[in-house]
Design a protein around this motif. Structure first.
Motif, PDB file in Angstrom:
ATOM      1  N   LYS A   1      49.537  89.976  74.342  1.00 33.97           N
ATOM      2  CA  LYS A   1      48.836  88.951  75.111  1.00 33.97           C
ATOM      3  C   LYS A   1      47.756  88.304  74.242  1.00 33.97           C
ATOM      4  O   LYS A   1      46.983  89.003  73.577  1.00 33.97           O
ATOM      5  N   PRO A   2      47.683  86.960  74.213  1.00 33.41           N
ATOM      6  CA  PRO A   2      46.660  86.311  73.398  1.00 33.41           C
ATOM      7  C   PRO A   2      45.282  86.436  74.057  1.00 33.41           C
ATOM      8  O   PRO A   2      45.110  86.061  75.210  1.00 33.41           O
ATOM      9  N   VAL A   3      44.305  86.991  73.318  1.00 32.43           N
ATOM     10  CA  VAL A   3      42.979  87.172  73.914  1.00 32.43           C
ATOM     11  C   VAL A   3      41.962  86.170  73.371  1.00 32.43           C
ATOM     12  O   VAL A   3      40.989  85.860  74.035  1.00 32.43           O
ATOM     13  N   SER A   4      42.210  85.658  72.143  1.00 27.29           N
ATOM     14  CA  SER A   4      41.313  84.607  71.637  1.00 27.29           C
ATOM     15  C   SER A   4      42.030  83.809  70.558  1.00 27.29           C
ATOM     16  O   SER A   4      43.060  84.228  70.033  1.00 27.29           O
ATOM     17  N   VAL A   5      41.457  82.640  70.242  1.00 26.15           N
ATOM     18  CA  VAL A   5      42.035  81.750  69.235  1.00 26.15           C
ATOM     19  C   VAL A   5      41.045  81.656  68.079  1.00 26.15           C
ATOM     20  O   VAL A   5      39.845  81.595  68.301  1.00 26.15           O
ATOM     21  N   TYR A   6      41.573  81.684  66.844  1.00 22.41           N
ATOM     22  CA  TYR A   6      40.689  81.414  65.701  1.00 22.41           C
ATOM     23  C   TYR A   6      41.434  80.517  64.711  1.00 22.41           C
ATOM     24  O   TYR A   6      42.647  80.348  64.802  1.00 22.41           O
ATOM     25  N   PHE A   7      40.684  79.926  63.788  1.00 27.03           N
ATOM     26  CA  PHE A   7      41.295  79.011  62.822  1.00 27.03           C
ATOM     27  C   PHE A   7      41.276  79.634  61.439  1.00 27.03           C
ATOM     28  O   PHE A   7      40.242  80.121  60.990  1.00 27.03           O
ATOM     29  N   LYS A   8      42.455  79.619  60.795  1.00 29.84           N
ATOM     30  CA  LYS A   8      42.547  80.181  59.451  1.00 29.84           C
ATOM     31  C   LYS A   8      42.342  79.048  58.462  1.00 29.84           C
ATOM     32  O   LYS A   8      43.125  78.093  58.435  1.00 29.84           O
ATOM     33  N   ILE A   9      41.259  79.163  57.678  1.00 28.51           N
ATOM     34  CA  ILE A   9      40.934  78.099  56.731  1.00 28.51           C
ATOM     35  C   ILE A   9      41.172  78.619  55.320  1.00 28.51           C
ATOM     36  O   ILE A   9      40.857  79.764  54.994  1.00 28.51           O
ATOM     37  N   SER A  10      41.748  77.765  54.472  1.00 29.47           N
ATOM     38  CA  SER A  10      42.046  78.158  53.098  1.00 29.47           C
ATOM     39  C   SER A  10      40.767  78.151  52.265  1.00 29.47           C
ATOM     40  O   SER A  10      40.127  77.117  52.122  1.00 29.47           O
ATOM     41  N   LYS A  11      40.378  79.329  51.751  1.00 32.35           N
ATOM     42  CA  LYS A  11      39.155  79.430  50.929  1.00 32.35           C
ATOM     43  C   LYS A  11      39.533  79.675  49.463  1.00 32.35           C
ATOM     44  O   LYS A  11      40.705  79.687  49.120  1.00 32.35           O
ATOM     45  N   ASP A  12      38.514  79.916  48.620  1.00 38.17           N
ATOM     46  CA  ASP A  12      38.765  80.054  47.176  1.00 38.17           C
ATOM     47  C   ASP A  12      39.772  81.158  46.842  1.00 38.17           C
ATOM     48  O   ASP A  12      40.581  81.013  45.923  1.00 38.17           O
ATOM     49  N   ALA A  13      39.723  82.294  47.582  1.00 38.14           N
ATOM     50  CA  ALA A  13      40.649  83.399  47.291  1.00 38.14           C
ATOM     51  C   ALA A  13      42.100  82.956  47.521  1.00 38.14           C
ATOM     52  O   ALA A  13      42.997  83.270  46.725  1.00 38.14           O
TER      53      ALA A  13
END
Length: 718
Positions: A439-451
């Motif tokens: 079950k989805p409990v929250s949403v987050y955004f995956k952002i491309s960083k230096d690694a």
């Protein structure tokens, strides 16, 4: 020059009646049958030098196009329509009955009414007969033979009554439910998600007749729904036991003689950097400074093909799948788990076989030398992207010197790529935190960083180097057959539309000039919109203007990366093209092997490109399902959003807070009669002149959530 010829030239250059020019054009197209003729070429070949003659020619071409005599393949490029009374191609079914037929020769789609469809299913290969064309109307036809069924299975929810049952389909391509005789239910009950095979569709029957081939579980249960998405796209949701058994027989130990054959990197500092939930570590990086001050960077890739012989049972299954599929809550691997997560995976503190590209780089990240070799490695540490990012940001942590040096080199490589005209689409990904029940409990955004960018840069460099090793040959020599990852220039018409669309936000875009000029202009635009409310929208419309990258043995370069040669070498655990590349590379480099069959490998490239698209669609479908499930608990709540799509049936709205997308149906815009303006991406009220345009800020209330259809309905909040 003969007088006769001289007269004819004068006539072409001076005056000519419409009838004469139309006849000339018809003869010319027939003489050049099968060729695509540009407007400029037509003018030159027929010596139409004056402005009035050119305008007359364009009028006639327009009429010839209207009469389906010629096809405009792209702007101002024409081809004679040679189709006779019958054609073969692909049937595309729509649940609203507006079915169409896509001809094999790539011409315009042809309308097939439901009554003329002979019950053809979506993507079936069919033969059609043409109807006489009515002036000003599109071409229309009738299916006269079904040559090959694309997919005779369909997914839906069972409704079981006393004497019979139906499969209720949420498939948008089928208007009718499937009738299932009671003895063909395979134990299915009402409310079960099922896969049904269509066995017949009698001529006069409204519904096709089917039999249940698999019960996936109760509708609404997470695994049943995820398996239903896979089944809907024709993707496997279980692994064949025979393939698993074959993998279980593969020994994990590496024989001493195999190690002796390879370059030994076990004592060189090596680590992997991957997402936190990854188990299949495809790639590792090693780094050390050489005596001459150069940096030796090794890009080490799991040597999958050492364990998977070509044509064996595991290879055949991998070829069929062509890719791993990443749904929201699970991975459907291309290879059996023993191989992808254990034997081939470059796990820390374990000796592993790799296929490596070793670079010698100077302080300016210029490649002084490189080689492609089979190696044995031993990873010292497994980093998650977050852990590696922490080292980059703080300058502290395990292997900090190595990570910081790799990051420095990666940044220089990246800079050079953008100077050369690579396009910088830095999209974020929407991800869900999911509980143990899915079950989805929250949403987050995956952002491309230096690694992330560090890994990306060295993978790009390895892929490019491998492609150049095979693709660049001495003058007069023919390169050997090899799968490239190609990306064509943007569609000129779509670029023009993009330029017009962004103009209303005050941005400019260069649509003509060299490749680098156009891509620099696109990058400039992407920089300008950073952090603005229209950023996501303009990025979306920009991506739509781009072509899709695909696999082919015919190299045309990769426009988006600004590379003349590019392939996929770095992910053989999860992509079949990389396995093909590993095998051919070994054949060509070790044995100076003869080239392989272009026809065979082009067909393989086509299959892999197709499966990549199917997997991406299934992935999107699983995200959509989770978004609707997430919003089901938020009915009645009010959100700010932005209009992300405009169609004749309503407005698509993306919510700012969680990027979930839903629709305001046109029937709910009841304050006026709205007309759809396709060119300007807007709906306009006839009486009030009120407009709803792509990119407008808007406030909505969550009105309805339909999990079956993966659909959210929003209502406007004034």
């Amino acid at each position: 020059m003969s007088k006769k010829k001289d007269k004819k030239e004068k006539k072409a250059g001076k005056r000519m009646t419409k009838k004469e020019l139309a006849k000339m054009l018809q003869d010319f197209f027939h003489a050049k049958q099968g060729e695509i003729l540009s407007l400029k070429y037509i003018f030159e070949a027929l010596k139409l030098t004056t402005h009035p003659l050119k305008m007359l020619c364009m009028d006639i071409l327009s009429e010839m196009k209207e009469d389906d005599y010629i096809t405009e393949t792209e702007k101002h490029r024409y081809r004679l329509n040679t189709h006779g009374i019958e054609m073969t191609g692909v049937f595309q079914r729509k649940s609203n009955g507006k079915n169409s037929f896509l001809p094999d020769d790539g011409g315009e789609p042809i309308f097939i009414a439901e009554r003329n469809s002979s019950h053809a299913m979506n993507n079936d290969r069919v033969r059609i007969a043409f109807y006489a064309k009515r002036r000003g109307k599109g071409a229309e036809g009738e299916v006269i033979e079904i040559l090959q069924r694309a997919n005779d299975t369909i997914v839906g929810t069972l409704e079981v009554n006393k004497g019979y049952a139906f499969l209720l389909t949420e498939n948008r391509t089928l208007a009718n439910d499937v009738f299932i005789p009671k003895d063909k239910l395979k134990g299915g009950k009402s409310g079960d998600k099922a896969v049904v095979k269509i066995v017949e569709w009698p001529e006069r029957a409204k519904n096709p007749i089917g039999q249940v081939i698999d019960i996936l579980g109760k509708a609404g249960e997470n695994t049943a729904e995820m398996h239903a998405i896979l089944a809907e796209y024709g993707l496997p949701y279980v692994y064949p036991a025979s393939v698993e058994k074959a993998a279980d027989r593969i020994p994990a130990e590496i024989p001493a003689e195999e190690i002796a054959r390879r370059e030994d990197f076990r004592d060189v500092t090596t680590f992997t950097i991957d997402p936190k939930d990854a188990k299949d570590f495809d790639d590792a990086l090693s780094i050390r400074q050489l005596k001459n001050g150069l940096w030796e960077v090794g890009v080490h890739i799991a040597d999958v093909t050492h364990y998977v012989p070509e044509g064996g049972i595991i290879d055949k299954e991998a070829e069929k799948r062509a890719t791993s599929v990443y749904l929201v809550d699970r991975t459907i691997p291309m290879l059996p788990e023993r191989l992808c997560n254990f034997i081939c995976s470059l796990r820390p503190d374990e000796e592993k076989l790799a296929y490596s590209v070793i670079f010698n780089l100077n302080e300016n990240a210029e490649v002084v030398d490189s080689r492609v070799v089979h190696t044995v490695i031993k990873s010292n540490r497994r980093f998650t992207y977050e852990e590696a990012q922490q080292v980059i940001e703080t300058g502290q942590g395990d292997y900090k010197d190595e990570i910081l040096q790799l990051n420095k080199l990666a940044k220089l490589l990246r800079e050079k790529r953008f100077v050369a005209g690579a396009i910088n689409f830095d999209r974020y990904e929407v991800k869900f935190e999911i509980d143990e029940k899915g079950k989805p409990v929250s949403v987050y955004f995956k952002i491309s960083k230096d690694a992330n960018k560090l890994i990306e840069e060295f993978m790009l460099l390895a892929n490019r180097t491998v492609a150049e090793r095979i693709g660049i040959v001495p003058k007069g020599k023919k390169p050997k057959v090899f799968p490239y990852r190609i990306h064509d220039l943007p569609d000129p018409d779509k670029l023009d539309n993009l330029a017009q669309f962004i103009a209303r936000f005050g941005y400019k875009l260069r649509t003509t000039g060299s490749k680098a000029d156009v891509s620099k202009s696109i990058n400039h635009l992407l920089d300008d919109i950073q952090g603005k409310k229209e950023e996501n929208l303009i990025e979306t419309v920009s991506i739509r203007a781009m072509q899709k990258a695909r696999y082919s043995t015919h190299n045309i370069g990769h426009y988006g990366l600004a590379f003349e040669y590019y392939t996929h070498f770095t992910s053989p655990i999860r992509r079949y093209p990389d396995m093909i590349v590993h095998r051919l590379l070994t054949k060509y480099l070790d044995q100076h092997g003869r080239t392989v069959s272009e026809k065979k490998y082009e067909a393989l490239c086509g299959h892999c490109s197709e499966m990549e698209q199917v997997a991406a669609n299934a992935e999107r479908s699983s995200i959509k399902y989770k978004q609707v499930e997430f919003m089901t608990e938020r009915l009645g709540q009010v959100y700010d959003g932005v209009i992300s799509g405009v169609t004749e049936w309503g407005l698509y709205v993306e919510l700012n807070e969680n990027k979930c997308e839903g629709m305001v149906p046109i029937r709910d815009l009841d304050d006026d009669y709205y007309e759809f303006d396709e060119k300007n991406y807007c709906l306009r009220g006839r009486r009030t002149n009120r407009t709803y345009s792509l990119g407008d800020a808007i406030t909505i209330r969550v009105a309805r959530a339909n999990l079956e259809k993966k659909q959210l309905d929003f209502a406007l909040v004034d």
